[in-house]
Design a protein around this motif. Structure first.
Motif: not given
Length: 192
Positions: A142-169
């Motif tokens: 989405r950001l057009g960067v190399d996945p190997a150098s893209h720093e994503v933290q577990r908290a961001q993933w969890l927030e994304g999962r939370r938003e996904e579940l709320q949208d589904r609900m």
């Protein structure tokens, strides 16, 4: 031509592998996390230098995810979970496994069986890690960067999962209200 072979491991067979795992854990308890994962990486490297049957190669490929999740800074595996994964990987750090890896064709069979048992034991951790890696790759794309150098933290993933579940609900709620033909509208929770 392909051939399907089913191997059923009974309680005594499983106990054999459990005993092998306990022995390996005892003999490798002095090793650091890095040494354990290095030994598992060596198994992968050794297996890539010989031709192994496809069913063994498939299982060896799963070992890589277990190694990666231990050292992935973005995933930041909690210590209890990290200990469980390292405990599973110790079998591959013991040079005296059930079938020596130097035995042609069968040398990696015990490793493949043990990997399968570890994957079943760590299924939830591995599924979550796969989901995290997919999320990180999607964010990098989405950001057009190399996945190997893209720093994503577990908290961001969890927030994304939370938003996904709320949208589904919300979507399910909206669909259930609109699917009723408009006869019933929620009245219990109106504000103002």
């Amino acid at each position: 031509m392909s051939l399907t072979i089913t191997i059923e491991l009974g309680d005594a067979d499983l106990q054999h592998f459990i005993d092998g795992m306990k022995k390996a854990q005892e003999e490798t308890k002095h090793l650091t996390a890095q040494q354990v994962t290095d030994a598992a990486r060596k198994l992968l490297a050794d297996s890539s230098n010989v031709q192994v049957p496809h069913f063994i190669a498939e299982r060896l490929a799963k070992l890589d995810a277990m190694i990666a999740m231990v050292h992935d800074a973005g995933w930041a595996l909690p210590e209890d979970d990290k200990s469980r994964v390292l405990s599973a990987l110790t079998y591959f750090a013991d040079p005296k496994d059930v079938i020596p890896d130097t035995v042609p064709v069968l040398g990696f069979l015990d490793d493949a069986i043990m990997i399968e048992l570890c994957v079943r034991e760590l299924k939830h951790e591995l599924d979550a890690y796969d989901d995290f890696c997919d999320f990180r790759n999607a964010e990098a794309a989405r950001l057009g960067v190399d996945p190997a150098s893209h720093e994503v933290q577990r908290a961001q993933w969890l927030e994304g999962r939370r938003e996904e579940l709320q949208d589904r609900m919300r979507r399910r709620r909206r669909d259930s209200y609109s699917g009723s033909g408009g006869a019933w509208k929620p009245a219990l929770f109106k504000f103002g």
